[in-house]
Design a protein around this motif. Structure first.
Motif, PDB file in Angstrom:
ATOM      1  N   GLN A 130       0.838  -1.200   0.000  1.00  0.00           N
ATOM      2  CA  GLN A 130       0.000   0.000   0.000  1.00  0.00           C
ATOM      3  C   GLN A 130       0.871   1.248   0.000  1.00  0.00           C
ATOM      4  O   GLN A 130       2.058   1.185   0.326  1.00  0.00           O
ATOM      5  N   ASP A 131       0.255   2.372  -0.333  1.00  0.00           N
ATOM      6  CA  ASP A 131       0.956   3.653  -0.287  1.00  0.00           C
ATOM      7  C   ASP A 131       1.346   3.959   1.156  1.00  0.00           C
ATOM      8  O   ASP A 131       0.485   4.073   2.032  1.00  0.00           O
ATOM      9  N   GLN A 189       6.202   2.222   0.047  1.00  0.00           N
ATOM     10  CA  GLN A 189       5.090   1.293   0.154  1.00  0.00           C
ATOM     11  C   GLN A 189       5.211   0.530   1.467  1.00  0.00           C
ATOM     12  O   GLN A 189       6.318   0.290   1.953  1.00  0.00           O
ATOM     13  N   ASP A 218      -0.070  -3.729   4.912  1.00  0.00           N
ATOM     14  CA  ASP A 218      -1.124  -3.511   5.892  1.00  0.00           C
ATOM     15  C   ASP A 218      -0.715  -4.225   7.179  1.00  0.00           C
ATOM     16  O   ASP A 218      -0.403  -5.422   7.169  1.00  0.00           O
TER      17      ASP A 218
END
Length: 227
Positions: free
Chosen positions: A27-28, A44, A47
């Motif tokens: 994710q970003d 990046q 999660d």
């Protein structure tokens, strides 16, 4: 005080980590940054609640629990669950200081960040750039370790990750709340413990000099530790 710790993960463990991370969804990273850091963070992250992050993070914690150098250097009271990041295609993290107190997601547990840790999961020749630059009393120190090695440094330090211009820099990172919150006191205890461990094989177990040094260490720890 900047403390490198070698072979936190073996070569086989690094390969296993990389296999899991190659299949993971990134994710970003700016989504998890604070207001000021968001503008300088380009990377990046996994999660935190993903199966991969939890599985690998728990493995890191188990390994650290059996490492005398880590325990001596950090004197850990609480450890924020390890996170994982990836820098590529110019990814960077500008100068910042880590938050002083962090809440573990999904819990009411807070961790005071006394020490920051970066565990490298890519070999230095796999990527260009990506140095961890840490500002200290003697200037800027650049860190780029072998895969499986880790560095501990004060969370109060201004630090950055330089842009990655080739390949990908992959790492785990986390924070430690120490039983001894004062950096100077913790550094003295680490130096004293290292000296005792070096002298132990050279002397008899009941040598009064060694016993006295050991007593000094534990009495200082008793005075300074908060449990």
């Amino acid at each position: 005080m900047l403390i490198p710790i070698e072979n936190v993960l073996s070569n086989d463990e690094v390969r296993q980590f990389r296999d899991v991370l190659a299949r993971a969804t990134w994710q970003d990273g700016s989504q998890t940054a604070g207001t000021l850091a968001r503008s300088v963070k380009q990377n990046q992250q996994l999660d935190d609640g993903s199966e991969a992050a939890v599985q690998l993070g728990n493995h890191v914690l188990r390994r650290l629990g059996s490492m005398p150098t880590f325990i001596s250097a950090a004197l850990p009271k609480k450890i924020y669950p390890p996170k994982f990041n990836r820098y590529a295609d110019g990814g960077t993290y500008g100068a910042h200081v880590d938050s002083a107190v962090m809440q573990v997601p999904g819990t009411n547990i807070t961790v005071r960040s006394d020490l920051s840790a970066t565990l490298f999961l890519a070999e230095p020749d796999e990527y260009d750039g990506g140095e961890l630059e840490i500002e200290g009393p003697f200037g800027v120190q650049c860190v780029k370790l072998a895969a499986g090695d880790m560095v501990l440094y004060p969370s109060s330090s201004l630090h950055r990750v330089t842009p990655v211009t080739r390949g990908a820099r992959i790492a785990s990172f986390f924070w430690i709340e120490s039983m001894v919150g004062d950096e100077g006191e913790r550094s003295l205890l680490f130096d004293l413990d290292e000296a005792i461990q070096a002298l132990t094989p050279l002397t008899e177990p009941d040598d009064p000099r060694l016993l006295k040094l050991t007593g000094v260490y534990h009495n200082l720890l008793r005075r300074w530790a908060s449990t």
